[in-house]
Motif scaffolding. Structure first.
Motif, mmCIF file in Angstrom:
data_model
loop_
_atom_site.group_PDB
_atom_site.id
_atom_site.type_symbol
_atom_site.label_atom_id
_atom_site.label_comp_id
_atom_site.label_asym_id
_atom_site.label_seq_id
_atom_site.Cartn_x
_atom_site.Cartn_y
_atom_site.Cartn_z
ATOM 1 N N SER A 98 64.364 15.826 65.312
ATOM 2 C CA SER A 98 64.651 14.776 66.283
ATOM 3 C C SER A 98 63.525 13.752 66.241
ATOM 4 O O SER A 98 62.378 14.065 66.541
ATOM 5 N N ALA A 99 63.886 12.539 65.858
ATOM 6 C CA ALA A 99 62.882 11.471 65.783
ATOM 7 C C ALA A 99 62.412 11.099 67.175
ATOM 8 O O ALA A 99 61.297 10.624 67.357
ATOM 9 N N VAL A 100 63.261 11.348 68.172
ATOM 10 C CA VAL A 100 62.931 10.963 69.546
ATOM 11 C C VAL A 100 62.070 12.033 70.229
ATOM 12 O O VAL A 100 60.993 11.739 70.737
ATOM 13 N N SER A 101 62.532 13.288 70.209
ATOM 14 C CA SER A 101 61.759 14.334 70.893
ATOM 15 C C SER A 101 60.639 14.889 70.011
ATOM 16 O O SER A 101 59.712 15.520 70.498
ATOM 17 N N GLY A 102 60.757 14.661 68.699
ATOM 18 C CA GLY A 102 59.733 15.154 67.785
ATOM 19 C C GLY A 102 60.025 16.562 67.274
ATOM 20 O O GLY A 102 59.332 17.051 66.370
ATOM 21 N N GLU A 103 61.061 17.175 67.806
ATOM 22 C CA GLU A 103 61.422 18.534 67.390
ATOM 23 C C GLU A 103 61.608 18.596 65.862
ATOM 24 O O GLU A 103 62.368 17.817 65.292
ATOM 25 N N GLY A 104 60.918 19.521 65.230
ATOM 26 C CA GLY A 104 61.083 19.747 63.792
ATOM 27 C C GLY A 104 60.535 18.657 62.890
ATOM 28 O O GLY A 104 60.510 18.806 61.666
ATOM 29 N N ALA A 105 60.093 17.551 63.458
ATOM 30 C CA ALA A 105 59.733 16.385 62.641
ATOM 31 C C ALA A 105 58.418 16.566 61.879
ATOM 32 O O ALA A 105 58.176 15.879 60.880
ATOM 33 N N ASP A 106 57.580 17.500 62.338
ATOM 34 C CA ASP A 106 56.295 17.715 61.659
ATOM 35 C C ASP A 106 56.472 18.141 60.205
ATOM 36 O O ASP A 106 55.647 17.825 59.357
ATOM 37 N N VAL A 107 57.563 18.864 59.939
ATOM 38 C CA VAL A 107 57.830 19.319 58.567
ATOM 39 C C VAL A 107 57.857 18.132 57.610
ATOM 40 O O VAL A 107 57.429 18.250 56.461
ATOM 41 N N LEU A 108 58.351 17.023 58.090
ATOM 42 C CA LEU A 108 58.505 15.863 57.211
ATOM 43 C C LEU A 108 57.147 15.306 56.773
ATOM 44 O O LEU A 108 57.034 14.690 55.715
ATOM 45 N N ASP A 109 56.128 15.538 57.599
ATOM 46 C CA ASP A 109 54.789 15.046 57.251
ATOM 47 C C ASP A 109 54.292 15.632 55.930
ATOM 48 O O ASP A 109 53.500 15.015 55.225
ATOM 49 N N SER A 110 54.772 16.843 55.596
ATOM 50 C CA SER A 110 54.290 17.482 54.377
ATOM 51 C C SER A 110 54.733 16.733 53.114
ATOM 52 O O SER A 110 54.195 16.944 52.043
ATOM 53 N N TYR A 111 55.723 15.852 53.246
ATOM 54 C CA TYR A 111 56.137 15.046 52.098
ATOM 55 C C TYR A 111 55.352 13.738 52.026
ATOM 56 O O TYR A 111 55.285 13.093 50.999
ATOM 57 N N LEU A 112 54.796 13.358 53.179
ATOM 58 C CA LEU A 112 54.126 12.053 53.268
ATOM 59 C C LEU A 112 52.632 12.212 53.039
ATOM 60 O O LEU A 112 51.828 11.868 53.888
ATOM 61 N N VAL A 113 52.277 12.781 51.907
ATOM 62 C CA VAL A 113 50.867 13.019 51.640
ATOM 63 C C VAL A 113 50.302 11.951 50.705
ATOM 64 O O VAL A 113 51.046 11.189 50.080
ATOM 65 N N ARG A 114 48.989 11.930 50.609
ATOM 66 C CA ARG A 114 48.234 10.949 49.845
ATOM 67 C C ARG A 114 48.887 10.581 48.506
ATOM 68 O O ARG A 114 49.140 11.443 47.674
ATOM 69 N N GLY A 115 49.161 9.309 48.339
ATOM 70 C CA GLY A 115 49.658 8.820 47.064
ATOM 71 C C GLY A 115 51.135 9.056 46.794
ATOM 72 O O GLY A 115 51.650 8.634 45.771
ATOM 73 N N ARG A 116 51.824 9.739 47.719
ATOM 74 C CA ARG A 116 53.255 9.995 47.509
ATOM 75 C C ARG A 116 54.087 8.926 48.211
ATOM 76 O O ARG A 116 53.791 8.519 49.325
ATOM 77 N N THR A 117 55.148 8.508 47.539
ATOM 78 C CA THR A 117 56.000 7.467 48.094
ATOM 79 C C THR A 117 57.341 8.050 48.525
ATOM 80 O O THR A 117 58.003 8.732 47.756
ATOM 81 N N VAL A 118 57.692 7.785 49.777
ATOM 82 C CA VAL A 118 58.928 8.313 50.348
ATOM 83 C C VAL A 118 59.826 7.151 50.767
ATOM 84 O O VAL A 118 59.345 6.146 51.280
ATOM 85 N N ALA A 119 61.123 7.279 50.521
ATOM 86 C CA ALA A 119 62.077 6.267 50.974
ATOM 87 C C ALA A 119 63.152 6.937 51.817
ATOM 88 O O ALA A 119 63.338 8.157 51.741
ATOM 89 N N LEU A 120 63.841 6.149 52.625
ATOM 90 C CA LEU A 120 64.910 6.684 53.465
ATOM 91 C C LEU A 120 66.233 6.055 53.081
ATOM 92 O O LEU A 120 66.315 4.857 52.821
ATOM 93 N N LEU A 121 67.253 6.886 53.089
ATOM 94 C CA LEU A 121 68.586 6.419 52.751
ATOM 95 C C LEU A 121 69.541 7.028 53.768
ATOM 96 O O LEU A 121 69.451 8.220 54.068
ATOM 97 N N GLY A 122 70.425 6.235 54.320
ATOM 98 C CA GLY A 122 71.373 6.763 55.295
ATOM 99 C C GLY A 122 72.112 5.655 56.014
ATOM 100 O O GLY A 122 71.679 4.503 56.007
ATOM 101 N N SER A 123 73.233 5.992 56.652
ATOM 102 C CA SER A 123 74.032 4.969 57.323
ATOM 103 C C SER A 123 73.271 4.372 58.497
ATOM 104 O O SER A 123 72.321 4.954 59.002
#
Ligand code: GDP
Ligand code: ZN
Length: 349
Positions: free
Chosen positions: A172-197
């Protein structure tokens, strides 16, 4: 920022080698206007202008590494060349012309975002997965708005069933529930993009990662779905170290993929082909077709089969149009050549 923080690696260092001179530096494209670009370099941001008249297909895209020649005494640079890409998201340039256009380059991870509520559609997710496999970026499925679901496990089951090893995160982007897991992809030098409706919460996620509102969300509509107000594409360095690529082009990505990408997204269907009696089975009504057998036994769902068929037909149409364009180009080339030979002969005699 160091080059590594901007996503530099041995791959790009090798590609840069032939361009290495006193007046050249590597730079990463953060924003692209029609021609000019905003570049990120070790020496801070620079304005960049492509040298000479480059064909649209050879212009840099957001996320590209380029060879920049700094103009003395100015915060500007000439872009000499675009370095080879690790990954590329492409789309059809315009409706009629089947031309491939790169909308984002060198993405390591792509968050395929859907939302609990109305948007958990496995068919749409199959399409995103196919696009991700084609690009070369590593897909991660993000199911947002988990706070709206009474039984997320059950609701997510249909997506899990088509994920085949791709990680699935309910957040949940609003409550923050579970969102910490996503931080593990956003590490130094890594590029992340978002795709969705639209409306699934991409801007809300971006703001969460960035720590301050990079993307303005305006609740313009009564239904509370909001509207993001970004108009340009951007590569945003995050406080935590990673880089986030958010572009309207990425968001409205149309499928441009080949057979192989489709096969990766539909491993279960493709895996059945070996069991068909005929090598050239079209998996429609041939006797001894393992796909039809799996449909009858319930091992393969009708929806999954239809999803595969639909994407396959779409790809096929694209290929036909692409071939027609290539043939037309070849004919023009031949005509140009024979004209130039004629002119040369005329000049000689
Ligand atoms: P985008 O179009 O994908 O960028 O979506 P937005 O980020 O603009 O979000 C659309 C709407 O969904 C906004 O009203 C957000 O407040 C809301 N939203 C985003 N994330 C969540 C979430 O995790 N839970 C809930 N309940 N609403 C959310
Ligand atoms: Zn078959």
């Amino acid at each position: 920022m160091t080059l590594e923080e901007l996503g530099w690696s041995a791959f790009f260092a090798d590609a840069f080698e032939p361009y290495k001179r006193d007046d050249t530096i590597p730079a990463r494209v953060a924003v692209r206007h029609h021609g000019p670009c905003e570049l990120l370099t070790e020496q801070g941001p620079l304005g960049g202008v492509p040298m000479g008249r480059l064909d649209e297909s050879k212009l840099p895209a957001v996320g590209d590494w380029v060879v920049a020649r700094k103009l003395p005494g100015e915060r500007k640079a000439l872009i000499e060349a675009v370095l080879p890409r690790r990954s590329a998201f492409t789309r059809k340039e315009a409706w009629e012309r089947t031309v491939e256009q790169v909308v984002a380059a060198n993405i390591d991870t792509v968050f395929l975002v859907s939302a609990f509520g109305q948007d958990l559609n496995p068919r749409r997710m199959e399409r995103y997965l196919t696009g991700a496999w084609e690009s070369g970026a590593e897909p991660v499925i993000v199911l947002n708005k988990v706070d709206l679901s009474d039984d997320p496990g059950a609701e997510a089951a249909a997506i899990e069933a088509i994920a085949f090893g791709v990680p699935v995160h309910a957040v949940s982007a609003v409550s923050g529930e579970g969102a910490d897991v996503l931080d593990s992809y956003l590490v130094r030098g890594r590029t992340v993009a978002l795709l969705g409706s639209s409306g699934v919460g991409k801007s809300t996620l971006v703001n969460r990662f960035a720590g301050d509102p990079v993307m303005k969300i305006r609740d313009l509509r009564q239904d509370g779905r909001g509207r993001h107000t970004t108009t340009h594409r951007e590569l945003v360095p995050l406080p935590g170290g990673g880089l986030l690529l958010d572009t309207p082009g990425m968001r409205e990505l149309q499928l441009w993929a080949g057979e192989e990408a489709l096969d990766s997204a539909f491993e279960d269907v493709v895996g059945l082909f070996a069991g068909c009696r005929f090598n050239d089975c079209s998996h429609e009504r041939e006797p001894g077709c393992a796909v039809q057998e799996a449909l009858r036994s319930g091992e393969l769902s009708q929806e999954r089969y239809d999803g595969w068929r639909k994407l396959q037909r779409e790809l096929h149409r694209l290929e036909i149009r692409r071939d027609a364009r290539l043939r037309a180009e070849a004919r023009r080339e031949v005509r140009r050549f024979s004209r130039s030979v004629k002119n040369r002969n005329k000049a000689r005699y």
